[in-house]
Write a protein that holds these residues in place. Structure first.
Motif, PDB file in Angstrom:
ATOM      1  N   LYS A 230     -13.302 -21.968 -11.469  1.00 35.03           N
ATOM      2  CA  LYS A 230     -13.645 -21.479 -12.808  1.00 35.03           C
ATOM      3  C   LYS A 230     -12.935 -22.364 -13.821  1.00 35.03           C
ATOM      4  O   LYS A 230     -11.738 -22.585 -13.733  1.00 35.03           O
ATOM      5  CB  LYS A 230     -13.235 -20.014 -12.941  1.00 35.03           C
ATOM      6  N   HIS A 231     -13.658 -22.840 -14.827  1.00 30.79           N
ATOM      7  CA  HIS A 231     -13.151 -23.849 -15.740  1.00 30.79           C
ATOM      8  C   HIS A 231     -12.698 -23.208 -17.061  1.00 30.79           C
ATOM      9  O   HIS A 231     -13.393 -22.373 -17.627  1.00 30.79           O
ATOM     10  CB  HIS A 231     -14.236 -24.893 -16.020  1.00 30.79           C
ATOM     11  N   GLN A 232     -11.528 -23.647 -17.545  1.00 33.35           N
ATOM     12  CA  GLN A 232     -10.989 -23.162 -18.815  1.00 33.35           C
ATOM     13  C   GLN A 232     -10.215 -24.285 -19.493  1.00 33.35           C
ATOM     14  O   GLN A 232      -9.754 -25.223 -18.839  1.00 33.35           O
ATOM     15  CB  GLN A 232     -10.038 -21.982 -18.587  1.00 33.35           C
ATOM     16  N   ARG A 265     -10.346 -18.052 -21.987  1.00 36.53           N
ATOM     17  CA  ARG A 265     -10.912 -16.854 -21.356  1.00 36.53           C
ATOM     18  C   ARG A 265     -11.166 -15.792 -22.424  1.00 36.53           C
ATOM     19  O   ARG A 265     -10.302 -15.512 -23.264  1.00 36.53           O
ATOM     20  CB  ARG A 265      -9.936 -16.336 -20.306  1.00 36.53           C
ATOM     21  N   ILE A 306      -8.149 -14.780 -14.132  1.00 35.41           N
ATOM     22  CA  ILE A 306      -9.386 -14.181 -13.661  1.00 35.41           C
ATOM     23  C   ILE A 306      -9.234 -13.667 -12.232  1.00 35.41           C
ATOM     24  O   ILE A 306      -9.823 -12.656 -11.854  1.00 35.41           O
ATOM     25  CB  ILE A 306     -10.530 -15.213 -13.718  1.00 35.41           C
ATOM     26  N   GLU A 307      -8.404 -14.332 -11.447  1.00 35.00           N
ATOM     27  CA  GLU A 307      -8.295 -14.029 -10.030  1.00 35.00           C
ATOM     28  C   GLU A 307      -7.204 -13.017  -9.682  1.00 35.00           C
ATOM     29  O   GLU A 307      -7.310 -12.311  -8.689  1.00 35.00           O
ATOM     30  CB  GLU A 307      -8.034 -15.320  -9.239  1.00 35.00           C
TER      31      GLU A 307
END
Length: 450
Positions: A230-232, A265, A306-307
Protein backbone atom coordinates in the motif's frame (compact mmCIF):
# COMPACT_ATOMS: atom_id res chain seq x y z
CA UNK A 1 14.27 0.93 39.95
CA UNK A 2 12.79 2.46 43.12
CA UNK A 3 16.22 3.76 44.06
CA UNK A 4 16.56 5.48 40.71
CA UNK A 5 13.10 7.07 41.04
CA UNK A 6 13.93 8.31 44.53
CA UNK A 7 17.24 9.69 43.31
CA UNK A 8 15.48 11.53 40.50
CA UNK A 9 12.94 12.99 42.90
CA UNK A 10 15.62 14.13 45.39
CA UNK A 11 17.72 15.70 42.68
CA UNK A 12 14.68 17.46 41.26
CA UNK A 13 13.47 18.86 44.57
CA UNK A 14 16.97 20.02 45.45
CA UNK A 15 17.41 22.01 42.26
CA UNK A 16 13.86 22.97 41.24
CA UNK A 17 14.14 25.61 38.50
CA UNK A 18 12.25 28.82 37.90
CA UNK A 19 10.93 27.19 34.77
CA UNK A 20 11.89 24.42 32.38
CA UNK A 21 15.28 23.17 33.54
CA UNK A 22 18.64 22.87 31.85
CA UNK A 23 20.44 19.83 30.52
CA UNK A 24 23.88 21.11 31.54
CA UNK A 25 25.04 22.91 34.69
CA UNK A 26 25.04 26.70 34.56
CA UNK A 27 27.00 29.31 36.45
CA UNK A 28 23.89 31.40 36.98
CA UNK A 29 21.33 29.64 39.17
CA UNK A 30 17.67 30.61 38.99
CA UNK A 31 15.36 31.01 41.95
CA UNK A 32 12.71 28.35 42.46
CA UNK A 33 9.19 29.79 42.15
CA UNK A 34 6.73 29.55 45.00
CA UNK A 35 4.41 26.58 44.37
CA UNK A 36 0.67 27.32 44.17
CA UNK A 37 -1.10 23.95 44.49
CA UNK A 38 -4.56 25.45 45.03
CA UNK A 39 -4.24 27.58 41.93
CA UNK A 40 -3.06 24.49 40.05
CA UNK A 41 -6.12 22.57 41.28
CA UNK A 42 -8.38 25.42 40.15
CA UNK A 43 -6.83 25.44 36.69
CA UNK A 44 -7.12 21.66 36.31
CA UNK A 45 -10.82 21.91 37.18
CA UNK A 46 -11.25 24.90 34.85
CA UNK A 47 -9.72 22.95 31.95
CA UNK A 48 -12.32 20.23 32.43
CA UNK A 49 -15.14 22.77 32.67
CA UNK A 50 -14.08 24.57 29.48
CA UNK A 51 -13.66 21.36 27.45
CA UNK A 52 -16.93 19.92 28.79
CA UNK A 53 -18.82 23.14 28.02
CA UNK A 54 -17.55 23.06 24.43
CA UNK A 55 -18.52 19.38 24.02
CA UNK A 56 -21.94 20.00 25.59
CA UNK A 57 -22.84 23.12 23.58
CA UNK A 58 -20.96 23.60 20.32
CA UNK A 59 -19.90 19.95 20.04
CA UNK A 60 -23.39 18.62 20.79
CA UNK A 61 -21.93 15.45 22.27
CA UNK A 62 -24.57 13.15 23.72
CA UNK A 63 -22.13 11.74 26.28
CA UNK A 64 -21.58 15.28 27.65
CA UNK A 65 -25.20 15.58 28.86
CA UNK A 66 -24.30 14.74 32.44
CA UNK A 67 -26.54 15.12 35.46
CA UNK A 68 -26.49 14.32 39.17
CA UNK A 69 -27.89 10.90 38.31
CA UNK A 70 -25.07 10.12 35.88
CA UNK A 71 -22.57 11.22 38.52
CA UNK A 72 -24.16 8.77 40.98
CA UNK A 73 -24.19 6.02 38.36
CA UNK A 74 -20.50 6.58 37.54
CA UNK A 75 -19.51 6.48 41.19
CA UNK A 76 -21.56 3.32 41.76
CA UNK A 77 -20.36 1.53 38.58
CA UNK A 78 -16.66 2.21 39.14
CA UNK A 79 -13.94 1.98 36.52
CA UNK A 80 -14.32 -0.21 33.43
CA UNK A 81 -12.55 -0.69 30.10
CA UNK A 82 -13.95 1.41 27.26
CA UNK A 83 -14.38 0.72 23.56
CA UNK A 84 -13.18 4.02 22.08
CA UNK A 85 -10.99 4.16 18.98
CA UNK A 86 -7.26 3.63 19.12
CA UNK A 87 -6.26 7.21 18.25
CA UNK A 88 -8.66 8.63 20.84
CA UNK A 89 -7.40 6.45 23.66
CA UNK A 90 -3.71 6.35 22.79
CA UNK A 91 -3.04 9.85 21.42
CA UNK A 92 -5.85 12.28 22.27
CA UNK A 93 -6.03 11.29 25.94
CA UNK A 94 -2.29 11.77 26.58
CA UNK A 95 -2.50 15.23 24.99
CA UNK A 96 -5.49 16.09 27.20
CA UNK A 97 -3.47 14.92 30.19
CA UNK A 98 -0.61 17.21 29.19
CA UNK A 99 -2.91 20.18 29.80
CA UNK A 100 -3.51 19.08 33.40
CA UNK A 101 0.19 18.52 33.90
CA UNK A 102 1.14 21.93 32.52
CA UNK A 103 -1.39 23.63 34.80
CA UNK A 104 0.47 22.20 37.79
CA UNK A 105 3.96 22.64 36.35
CA UNK A 106 3.37 26.26 35.44
CA UNK A 107 2.19 27.02 38.97
CA UNK A 108 5.56 26.20 40.50
CA UNK A 109 5.18 22.46 41.04
CA UNK A 110 8.00 20.05 40.23
CA UNK A 111 7.85 17.07 37.87
CA UNK A 112 6.98 14.66 40.69
CA UNK A 113 4.55 17.03 42.41
CA UNK A 114 2.63 17.65 39.16
CA UNK A 115 1.81 13.95 38.67
CA UNK A 116 -1.06 13.79 41.23
CA UNK A 117 -2.73 16.81 39.60
CA UNK A 118 -2.60 15.06 36.23
CA UNK A 119 -4.21 11.99 37.77
CA UNK A 120 -6.83 14.13 39.53
CA UNK A 121 -7.77 15.91 36.31
CA UNK A 122 -8.28 12.58 34.55
CA UNK A 123 -10.39 11.15 37.38
CA UNK A 124 -12.49 14.35 37.47
CA UNK A 125 -13.24 14.03 33.78
CA UNK A 126 -14.04 10.32 33.88
CA UNK A 127 -16.43 10.62 36.83
CA UNK A 128 -18.16 13.93 36.16
CA UNK A 129 -17.81 15.00 32.51
CA UNK A 130 -19.22 11.97 30.67
CA UNK A 131 -22.40 9.90 30.87
CA UNK A 132 -20.35 6.81 30.04
CA UNK A 133 -18.81 4.80 32.90
CA UNK A 134 -15.32 5.92 33.95
CA UNK A 135 -12.53 4.17 32.07
CA UNK A 136 -9.44 2.68 33.67
CA UNK A 137 -7.46 2.71 30.40
CA UNK A 138 -8.24 6.42 29.96
CA UNK A 139 -6.93 7.23 33.44
CA UNK A 140 -3.65 5.39 32.79
CA UNK A 141 -3.10 6.85 29.31
CA UNK A 142 -4.14 10.36 30.31
CA UNK A 143 -1.96 10.41 33.42
CA UNK A 144 1.22 8.70 32.24
CA UNK A 145 1.05 9.99 28.68
CA UNK A 146 0.06 13.44 29.91
CA UNK A 147 3.08 13.67 32.22
CA UNK A 148 5.51 12.69 29.45
CA UNK A 149 3.96 14.86 26.75
CA UNK A 150 3.36 17.77 29.13
CA UNK A 151 6.94 17.93 30.40
CA UNK A 152 8.41 17.66 26.90
CA UNK A 153 6.17 20.44 25.53
CA UNK A 154 6.79 22.60 28.60
CA UNK A 155 10.55 22.41 28.13
CA UNK A 156 10.31 23.07 24.40
CA UNK A 157 8.28 26.20 25.05
CA UNK A 158 11.06 27.39 27.37
CA UNK A 159 13.64 27.12 24.59
CA UNK A 160 11.53 29.51 22.48
CA UNK A 161 10.86 32.17 25.14
CA UNK A 162 13.10 35.20 25.60
CA UNK A 163 11.87 37.57 28.30
CA UNK A 164 14.38 40.23 27.26
CA UNK A 165 13.03 40.44 23.70
CA UNK A 166 10.67 43.19 22.56
CA UNK A 167 8.42 44.06 19.64
CA UNK A 168 7.71 41.54 16.90
CA UNK A 169 10.39 39.18 18.13
CA UNK A 170 8.78 39.01 21.57
CA UNK A 171 5.28 38.58 20.10
CA UNK A 172 6.45 35.76 17.83
CA UNK A 173 8.22 33.95 20.64
CA UNK A 174 5.29 34.22 23.04
CA UNK A 175 2.86 33.06 20.35
CA UNK A 176 5.02 30.09 19.39
CA UNK A 177 5.53 29.07 23.01
CA UNK A 178 1.78 29.33 23.57
CA UNK A 179 1.06 27.08 20.61
CA UNK A 180 3.55 24.52 21.92
CA UNK A 181 2.20 24.63 25.49
CA UNK A 182 -1.27 26.27 25.44
CA UNK A 183 -1.99 26.36 29.18
CA UNK A 184 1.35 27.98 29.82
CA UNK A 185 0.64 30.53 27.10
CA UNK A 186 -2.69 31.45 28.67
CA UNK A 187 -1.10 31.72 32.12
CA UNK A 188 1.63 34.01 30.82
CA UNK A 189 -1.00 36.32 29.37
CA UNK A 190 -3.09 36.35 32.56
CA UNK A 191 -0.08 36.97 34.80
CA UNK A 192 1.38 39.61 32.50
CA UNK A 193 4.54 37.53 31.97
CA UNK A 194 4.10 37.76 28.21
CA UNK A 195 4.78 41.51 28.31
CA UNK A 196 7.17 41.87 31.25
CA UNK A 197 10.85 42.48 30.45
CA UNK A 198 13.28 40.71 32.76
CA UNK A 199 16.38 38.52 32.49
CA UNK A 200 15.68 35.18 30.83
CA UNK A 201 16.33 32.35 33.32
CA UNK A 202 19.51 30.56 32.34
CA UNK A 203 17.94 27.13 32.75
CA UNK A 204 15.39 27.74 30.02
CA UNK A 205 17.99 26.69 27.47
CA UNK A 206 19.27 23.21 26.67
CA UNK A 207 22.91 23.15 25.58
CA UNK A 208 22.13 20.18 23.34
CA UNK A 209 19.10 20.69 21.10
CA UNK A 210 18.79 19.24 17.61
CA UNK A 211 15.85 18.88 15.24
CA UNK A 212 15.37 17.47 11.76
CA UNK A 213 12.61 16.53 9.37
CA UNK A 214 12.04 14.26 6.40
CA UNK A 215 9.58 13.86 3.59
CA UNK A 216 9.21 10.83 1.39
CA UNK A 217 7.35 7.79 0.10
CA UNK A 218 6.56 4.52 1.85
CA UNK A 219 5.19 1.17 0.83
CA UNK A 220 3.45 -0.94 3.48
CA UNK A 221 2.89 -4.62 2.79
CA UNK A 222 1.19 -7.46 4.66
CA UNK A 223 3.61 -10.31 4.04
CA UNK A 224 4.22 -9.37 0.39
CA UNK A 225 5.78 -5.93 0.43
CA UNK A 226 6.96 -5.57 -3.14
CA UNK A 227 4.17 -7.64 -4.68
CA UNK A 228 1.17 -5.76 -3.29
CA UNK A 229 2.16 -2.96 -0.96
CA UNK A 230 0.00 0.00 0.00
CA UNK A 231 1.52 3.30 -1.12
CA UNK A 232 1.63 6.51 0.95
CA UNK A 233 3.58 9.73 1.25
CA UNK A 234 4.78 10.86 4.64
CA UNK A 235 6.50 13.65 6.51
CA UNK A 236 8.28 13.20 9.82
CA UNK A 237 9.68 15.57 12.43
CA UNK A 238 12.21 14.58 15.10
CA UNK A 239 13.76 16.35 18.06
CA UNK A 240 16.55 15.58 20.52
CA UNK A 241 16.67 17.60 23.74
CA UNK A 242 19.69 17.22 26.00
CA UNK A 243 22.26 14.43 25.87
CA UNK A 244 21.20 11.14 27.44
CA UNK A 245 24.66 9.62 26.94
CA UNK A 246 27.01 12.30 28.29
CA UNK A 247 24.89 15.23 29.44
CA UNK A 248 24.27 16.23 33.05
CA UNK A 249 21.00 14.59 34.16
CA UNK A 250 19.72 16.39 37.25
CA UNK A 251 15.95 16.10 36.82
CA UNK A 252 13.51 13.94 34.87
CA UNK A 253 13.45 14.79 31.16
CA UNK A 254 16.76 16.65 31.17
CA UNK A 255 17.19 14.52 28.04
CA UNK A 256 14.46 13.23 25.73
CA UNK A 257 13.91 12.18 22.13
CA UNK A 258 10.68 12.62 20.19
CA UNK A 259 9.38 12.09 16.70
CA UNK A 260 6.01 12.24 14.98
CA UNK A 261 5.03 11.09 11.49
CA UNK A 262 2.10 12.18 9.31
CA UNK A 263 0.93 10.27 6.24
CA UNK A 264 -1.52 10.75 3.38
CA UNK A 265 -3.76 8.04 4.81
CA UNK A 266 -7.30 9.45 4.90
CA UNK A 267 -8.66 8.01 8.17
CA UNK A 268 -5.63 8.69 10.40
CA UNK A 269 -3.35 11.71 10.15
CA UNK A 270 -0.71 10.57 12.68
CA UNK A 271 0.76 7.15 11.94
CA UNK A 272 3.78 7.11 14.30
CA UNK A 273 4.73 8.98 17.46
CA UNK A 274 7.39 8.21 20.04
CA UNK A 275 8.54 10.13 23.10
CA UNK A 276 11.29 8.79 25.38
CA UNK A 277 12.41 10.82 28.38
CA UNK A 278 15.26 9.97 30.76
CA UNK A 279 14.00 10.08 34.36
CA UNK A 280 17.30 9.35 36.09
CA UNK A 281 20.78 8.12 35.23
CA UNK A 282 23.83 6.83 37.06
CA UNK A 283 27.29 6.80 35.49
CA UNK A 284 28.94 3.37 35.69
CA UNK A 285 32.02 3.91 33.51
CA UNK A 286 33.54 7.15 32.25
CA UNK A 287 36.69 7.53 30.17
CA UNK A 288 37.78 9.93 27.49
CA UNK A 289 36.28 7.75 24.75
CA UNK A 290 33.56 5.79 26.53
CA UNK A 291 30.73 6.36 28.95
CA UNK A 292 28.31 3.76 30.26
CA UNK A 293 25.19 4.70 32.20
CA UNK A 294 22.32 2.94 33.88
CA UNK A 295 19.16 4.83 33.05
CA UNK A 296 15.46 4.80 33.91
CA UNK A 297 13.24 6.13 31.13
CA UNK A 298 9.57 6.81 30.51
CA UNK A 299 8.19 6.13 27.06
CA UNK A 300 5.01 7.00 25.20
CA UNK A 301 4.62 5.11 21.92
CA UNK A 302 1.96 5.22 19.21
CA UNK A 303 1.75 3.39 15.89
CA UNK A 304 -1.40 3.31 13.77
CA UNK A 305 -0.92 1.96 10.25
CA UNK A 306 -3.32 0.33 7.81
CA UNK A 307 -2.03 -3.09 8.84
CA UNK A 308 -1.66 -2.85 12.64
CA UNK A 309 -1.93 -0.70 15.77
CA UNK A 310 0.30 -0.79 18.83
CA UNK A 311 1.23 1.72 21.51
CA UNK A 312 1.17 2.53 25.18
CA UNK A 313 2.96 3.70 28.30
CA UNK A 314 6.09 2.07 29.68
CA UNK A 315 8.94 2.45 32.16
CA UNK A 316 12.27 1.13 30.88
CA UNK A 317 15.59 0.34 32.57
CA UNK A 318 18.61 0.23 30.31
CA UNK A 319 22.34 0.50 29.75
CA UNK A 320 23.41 3.49 27.64
CA UNK A 321 26.87 3.36 26.06
CA UNK A 322 28.56 5.96 23.89
CA UNK A 323 31.91 5.28 22.22
CA UNK A 324 33.70 8.24 20.66
CA UNK A 325 35.15 7.10 17.36
CA UNK A 326 36.59 10.47 16.37
CA UNK A 327 36.09 14.15 17.11
CA UNK A 328 32.86 14.19 15.10
CA UNK A 329 31.65 10.58 15.03
CA UNK A 330 30.36 8.23 17.73
CA UNK A 331 28.59 4.94 18.26
CA UNK A 332 25.61 4.98 20.63
CA UNK A 333 24.10 1.79 22.02
CA UNK A 334 21.07 1.28 24.26
CA UNK A 335 20.04 -2.09 25.70
CA UNK A 336 16.76 -1.80 27.60
CA UNK A 337 14.42 -3.95 29.62
CA UNK A 338 10.97 -2.58 28.88
CA UNK A 339 8.13 -2.68 31.37
CA UNK A 340 4.82 -1.74 29.79
CA UNK A 341 2.23 -0.46 32.25
CA UNK A 342 -0.48 -0.61 29.59
CA UNK A 343 -0.22 -1.46 25.88
CA UNK A 344 -2.93 -1.37 23.24
CA UNK A 345 -2.32 -3.79 20.39
CA UNK A 346 -4.39 -4.77 17.36
CA UNK A 347 -6.26 -8.05 17.59
CA UNK A 348 -7.87 -10.39 15.08
CA UNK A 349 -10.91 -10.69 17.36
CA UNK A 350 -13.04 -8.10 19.15
CA UNK A 351 -13.51 -8.15 22.91
CA UNK A 352 -16.61 -7.30 24.91
CA UNK A 353 -16.23 -3.56 24.26
CA UNK A 354 -16.16 -3.99 20.47
CA UNK A 355 -12.58 -2.72 20.10
CA UNK A 356 -10.33 -4.12 17.39
CA UNK A 357 -7.39 -4.01 19.83
CA UNK A 358 -6.58 -5.56 23.20
CA UNK A 359 -5.24 -4.01 26.39
CA UNK A 360 -2.67 -5.37 28.80
CA UNK A 361 0.73 -4.96 30.49
CA UNK A 362 3.87 -6.38 28.99
CA UNK A 363 7.61 -6.87 29.15
CA UNK A 364 10.23 -6.69 26.46
CA UNK A 365 13.85 -6.22 25.45
CA UNK A 366 15.11 -3.59 23.04
CA UNK A 367 18.50 -3.03 21.39
CA UNK A 368 19.26 0.19 19.55
CA UNK A 369 22.55 1.12 17.88
CA UNK A 370 23.27 4.41 16.15
CA UNK A 371 26.30 5.59 14.21
CA UNK A 372 26.22 9.38 14.35
CA UNK A 373 28.28 12.23 12.96
CA UNK A 374 27.78 15.22 15.24
CA UNK A 375 23.97 15.42 15.68
CA UNK A 376 23.27 13.45 12.46
CA UNK A 377 22.17 9.82 12.88
CA UNK A 378 23.67 8.26 9.77
CA UNK A 379 22.95 4.59 10.47
CA UNK A 380 20.33 3.23 12.88
CA UNK A 381 19.70 -0.40 13.77
CA UNK A 382 16.92 -1.36 16.15
CA UNK A 383 15.45 -4.68 17.35
CA UNK A 384 12.63 -5.17 19.83
CA UNK A 385 10.95 -8.23 21.31
CA UNK A 386 7.97 -7.88 23.65
CA UNK A 387 5.09 -9.86 25.07
CA UNK A 388 1.72 -8.44 26.13
CA UNK A 389 -0.64 -10.32 28.45
CA UNK A 390 -4.26 -9.42 27.62
CA UNK A 391 -6.23 -7.98 30.53
CA UNK A 392 -9.15 -6.81 28.45
CA UNK A 393 -10.08 -7.90 24.95
CA UNK A 394 -10.19 -11.26 23.21
CA UNK A 395 -8.04 -12.92 25.90
CA UNK A 396 -4.68 -14.59 25.60
CA UNK A 397 -1.38 -12.88 24.81
CA UNK A 398 0.53 -11.18 22.00
CA UNK A 399 4.17 -11.57 21.06
CA UNK A 400 5.72 -8.87 18.89
CA UNK A 401 9.07 -8.76 17.11
CA UNK A 402 10.10 -5.53 15.39
CA UNK A 403 13.19 -4.52 13.48
CA UNK A 404 14.38 -1.32 11.83
CA UNK A 405 17.34 -0.47 9.63
CA UNK A 406 17.69 3.15 8.54
CA UNK A 407 20.37 4.91 6.53
CA UNK A 408 20.37 8.70 6.26
CA UNK A 409 23.37 9.90 4.23
CA UNK A 410 24.45 13.57 4.20
CA UNK A 411 24.46 14.89 0.63
CA UNK A 412 25.07 18.61 0.87
CA UNK A 413 24.86 21.03 3.75
CA UNK A 414 21.96 20.00 5.95
CA UNK A 415 20.26 17.89 3.25
CA UNK A 416 20.40 14.11 3.18
CA UNK A 417 18.95 11.12 1.35
CA UNK A 418 17.83 8.00 3.11
CA UNK A 419 16.01 4.71 3.13
CA UNK A 420 14.47 2.61 5.86
CA UNK A 421 13.15 -0.94 6.22
CA UNK A 422 10.78 -1.88 9.05
CA UNK A 423 9.65 -5.38 10.01
CA UNK A 424 6.70 -6.09 12.33
CA UNK A 425 5.94 -9.70 13.29
CA UNK A 426 2.87 -10.29 15.43
CA UNK A 427 1.87 -13.66 16.90
CA UNK A 428 -1.32 -13.89 18.97
CA UNK A 429 -2.48 -16.71 21.22
CA UNK A 430 -6.18 -16.51 22.08
CA UNK A 431 -8.05 -18.33 24.84
CA UNK A 432 -11.05 -19.21 22.69
CA UNK A 433 -9.76 -18.84 19.12
CA UNK A 434 -7.00 -20.32 16.95
CA UNK A 435 -3.57 -18.65 17.05
CA UNK A 436 -2.97 -15.88 14.51
CA UNK A 437 0.37 -14.77 13.04
CA UNK A 438 0.94 -11.73 10.85
CA UNK A 439 4.03 -10.23 9.23
CA UNK A 440 4.11 -6.64 8.01
CA UNK A 441 6.92 -4.92 6.12
CA UNK A 442 7.51 -1.26 5.41
CA UNK A 443 9.94 0.29 2.94
CA UNK A 444 10.68 4.03 2.92
CA UNK A 445 12.64 6.46 0.78
CA UNK A 446 13.04 10.03 1.99
CA UNK A 447 14.75 13.40 1.77
CA UNK A 448 15.94 14.71 5.14
CA UNK A 449 16.69 18.25 6.30
CA UNK A 450 18.85 18.76 9.40
Amino acid sequence: MLALISAAARAEEATLPADAPRAEPSVEESTAPEPHPWLALGEVTAINLVVWTYDRTLGQKVWARVSLQTWKDNLRTGFVWDGDGFSTNQFAHPYHGSLYYTAARDNGLSFVSAIPFTLLGSVQWELFAETEPPSINDVINTTMGGVAMGEALYRLSSTVLDTEATGRDRFGRELTAGLISPIRGVNRLLRGDAFRQEPTPSDWRSRALAGWGSVGYLMLGDGKLLAGGKHQFFTQFALRYGDAFRGDIRRPFDAFDAHIQFTTREDSLVSHALLTGLLAAKVLVRTEQDEVRLGLSQQLSYTDTIEYEVGGQSLDVGLLHQHQLSASSKLKTVLSLKGSVLTGISSAHEGREGRNYDYGPGVGVQLRMVYARDAWDVLTLEADMSRVAVLDGAGGSHQVLTGQLQVDVPVRGGVGLGSEVNVFQHHSRFDGFPDVSKDTYELRFFLSVH
